[in-house]
Scaffold this motif. Structure first.
Motif, short mmCIF file in Angstrom:
data_model
loop_
_atom_site.label_atom_id
_atom_site.label_comp_id
_atom_site.label_asym_id
_atom_site.label_seq_id
_atom_site.Cartn_x
_atom_site.Cartn_y
_atom_site.Cartn_z
N VAL A 1 0.86 -1.18 0.00
CA VAL A 1 0.00 0.00 0.00
C VAL A 1 0.90 1.24 0.00
O VAL A 1 1.70 1.43 0.91
N ASP A 2 0.76 2.05 -1.02
CA ASP A 2 1.56 3.26 -1.15
C ASP A 2 0.66 4.48 -1.00
O ASP A 2 -0.20 4.74 -1.83
N PHE A 3 0.85 5.23 0.08
CA PHE A 3 0.03 6.41 0.33
C PHE A 3 0.63 7.67 -0.29
O PHE A 3 0.04 8.75 -0.22
N GLY A 4 1.80 7.55 -0.88
CA GLY A 4 2.42 8.68 -1.53
C GLY A 4 3.17 9.60 -0.59
O GLY A 4 3.83 10.54 -1.04
N VAL A 5 3.07 9.34 0.70
CA VAL A 5 3.79 10.13 1.70
C VAL A 5 4.39 9.15 2.72
O VAL A 5 3.90 8.04 2.88
N PRO A 6 5.45 9.55 3.40
CA PRO A 6 6.04 8.67 4.41
C PRO A 6 5.06 8.36 5.54
O PRO A 6 4.31 9.23 5.99
N ILE A 7 5.05 7.11 5.99
CA ILE A 7 4.19 6.68 7.08
C ILE A 7 5.07 6.38 8.29
O ILE A 7 6.03 5.60 8.18
N PRO A 8 4.80 6.97 9.42
CA PRO A 8 5.61 6.69 10.61
C PRO A 8 5.63 5.20 10.95
O PRO A 8 4.64 4.48 10.73
N SER A 9 6.74 4.75 11.48
CA SER A 9 6.90 3.33 11.77
C SER A 9 5.92 2.84 12.83
O SER A 9 5.59 1.65 12.89
N LYS A 10 5.40 3.76 13.66
CA LYS A 10 4.45 3.36 14.70
C LYS A 10 3.02 3.20 14.17
O LYS A 10 2.14 2.73 14.90
N VAL A 11 2.80 3.59 12.92
CA VAL A 11 1.46 3.49 12.33
C VAL A 11 1.32 2.14 11.63
O VAL A 11 2.10 1.80 10.74
N GLU A 12 0.33 1.40 12.03
CA GLU A 12 0.07 0.10 11.42
C GLU A 12 -0.81 0.30 10.18
O GLU A 12 -1.79 1.06 10.22
N VAL A 13 -0.48 -0.38 9.09
CA VAL A 13 -1.22 -0.27 7.84
C VAL A 13 -1.89 -1.61 7.52
O VAL A 13 -1.23 -2.66 7.56
N GLU A 14 -3.17 -1.58 7.22
CA GLU A 14 -3.89 -2.78 6.81
C GLU A 14 -3.52 -3.11 5.37
O GLU A 14 -3.81 -2.34 4.45
N CYS A 15 -2.88 -4.27 5.18
CA CYS A 15 -2.40 -4.65 3.84
C CYS A 15 -3.15 -5.82 3.24
O CYS A 15 -2.72 -6.37 2.21
N SER A 16 -4.25 -6.25 3.86
CA SER A 16 -5.00 -7.39 3.32
C SER A 16 -5.53 -7.05 1.92
O SER A 16 -6.00 -5.93 1.69
N ALA A 17 -5.48 -8.02 1.04
CA ALA A 17 -5.83 -7.77 -0.35
C ALA A 17 -7.26 -8.17 -0.70
O ALA A 17 -7.76 -7.83 -1.76
N ARG A 18 -7.91 -8.90 0.18
CA ARG A 18 -9.23 -9.42 -0.18
C ARG A 18 -10.11 -9.53 1.06
O ARG A 18 -9.63 -9.49 2.20
N ASP A 19 -11.40 -9.68 0.82
CA ASP A 19 -12.34 -9.91 1.91
C ASP A 19 -13.34 -10.98 1.52
O ASP A 19 -13.38 -11.43 0.37
N TYR A 20 -14.13 -11.39 2.49
CA TYR A 20 -15.14 -12.43 2.29
C TYR A 20 -16.52 -11.81 2.32
O TYR A 20 -16.86 -11.07 3.25
N THR A 21 -17.31 -12.07 1.28
CA THR A 21 -18.68 -11.59 1.21
C THR A 21 -19.64 -12.76 1.44
O THR A 21 -19.67 -13.70 0.63
N PRO A 22 -20.39 -12.78 2.54
CA PRO A 22 -21.33 -13.88 2.82
C PRO A 22 -22.42 -13.98 1.76
O PRO A 22 -22.75 -12.99 1.08
#
Length: 380
Positions: A331-352
């Motif tokens: 995931v590229d936000f185009g700006v630096p992300i602090p190391s303490k910030v967690e980024v959700e990198c999951s690529a898919r989800d489940y649709t019931p």
């Protein structure tokens, strides 16, 4: 931010779908050969590798990754030096396991390998033939199975037997589609969906799906008047590619940022999505964002249609989002992300299944509740 390795499946998608450029489009249009290129150096024999064969096939821009695996497994039979059926089946099983380990998060890849093993080796005739005849029979079944979703532009032959080959052992379906033996999976799906697309409708699509593009392309060729809303598909921007393809077909198309789905849903008549996998419950696993789009559509009484080839039917039964093996993508936000910030990198989800209306497949138009019955027939 801790660096997380993206799954091989999504690294490949990023290479093929991530950037829309004239160079990429020219390359895609020129890649119409039926077989991937091989070196002509015959001076020394190169040991066969199922991963290398798989890599050659999956680089074809119009070939689904699962079918690339099927083609690679067919090549295992062709190149095998086994002298007995037991040895050949062990080689196939080992090759299938190797492919599935290439990316354990790819649902369609695992399902295709499992279906290949079930279909190709499941014939009692092999027990009564000499080895060479049995091997030839296996190879014939393997190559026909691999033609299910392979599309070759400007080709004289369209794999007339591919659908019949796939359903040869499924007698409950054979009678209903015998007249369609010349069609391929995506063309069958596109044809089945046409009655649901009406003049003046607005269709919301999410991400890039080859089979959804085939549906919309056929509707345009049938002179249907409709417009398409494409989600941007962040972070890999797959919606940009789909909108580019639709613009070339002169289909009115509008790009929508992912967070504006609810805002635009009142203008939408139906939602079309593809699927990375169709699970036993009748739900789907697909690109991140499919679940929330389906939730919004359900709340506003908009039908959600899924287009998926039958080799994506998987013997999985997730109960919630956390039941899925993590499939990561950068995931590229185009700006630096602090190391303490967690980024959700999951690529898919489940649709019931309760949020889906119908599934268009090469097995027919299915309600989510029927999927489990079809899975039983496929894996028997």
């Amino acid at each position: 931010m801790e660096n997380q390795k993206a799954s091989a499946y999504y690294e490949n998608r990023a290479v093929q779908f991530g950037v829309v450029s004239t160079d990429w489009l020219a390359q895609a249009q020129s890649a119409t050969v039926h077989s991937p290129p091989h070196n002509n150096d015959d001076d020394e024999e190169i040991p066969f590798s199922v991963i290398s064969e798989f890599d050659r096939w999956r680089k074809h821009p119009d070939l689904a990754e699962a079918v690339a695996a099927i083609r690679a497994l067919a090549a295992v039979i062709r190149s095998s030096k086994a002298s007995t059926m037991m040895q050949l089946e062990i080689q196939l099983k080992n090759a299938s396991d190797t492919l599935k380990c290439w990316d354990t998060t790819s649902i369609s890849l695992t399902a295709a390998c499992d279906l290949f093993m079930r279909y190709v080796t499941r014939t009692s005739a092999l027990e009564y033939e000499d080895f060479n005849s049995a091997k030839s029979r296996l190879l014939e079944r393997a190559e026909k199975f691999g033609e299910i979703s392979f599309k070759v532009n400007h080709s004289r032959t369209l794999a007339r037997a591919c659908v019949r080959a796939f359903i040869h052992s499924h007698h409950h379906f054979l009678n209903s589609v015998d007249s369609l033996f010349a069609s391929q999976a995506r063309k069958i799906i596109a044809m089945l969906s046409q009655d649901f697309i009406f003049d003046g409708c607005t269709i919301l699509v999410h991400g890039f799906s080859r089979v959804v593009l085939q549906i919309l392309k056929l509707a345009a060729q049938n002179n249907k008047l409709f417009r398409v809303f494409c989600t941007e598909g962040r972070p890999d921007r797959t919606g940009l590619r789909l909108s580019n393809e639709l613009a070339k077909l002169d289909v009115p198309v509008k790009l929508v940022i992912d967070s504006a789905v609810a805002y635009t849903m009142d203008e939408v008549d139906m939602v079309f999505v593809g699927a990375d996998g169709v699970v036993e419950s009748g739900g789907i696993i697909n690109m991140m964002g499919t679940y929330q789009i389906s939730l919004v559509a359900k709340s506003m009484s908009k039908p959600v249609y899924v287009a998926a080839e039958s080799y994506k039917f998987a013997r999985l039964y997730p109960l919630d989002q956390k039941d899925l093996a993590p499939a990561l993508r950068p995931v590229d936000f185009g700006v630096p992300i602090p190391s303490k910030v967690e980024v959700e990198c999951s690529a898919r989800d489940y649709t019931p299944p309760q949020y889906l209306t119908l599934l268009f497949t090469d097995l027919g138009v299915l309600t989510p509740s029927v999927v489990s019955d079809e899975l039983i027939q496929l894996y028997l």
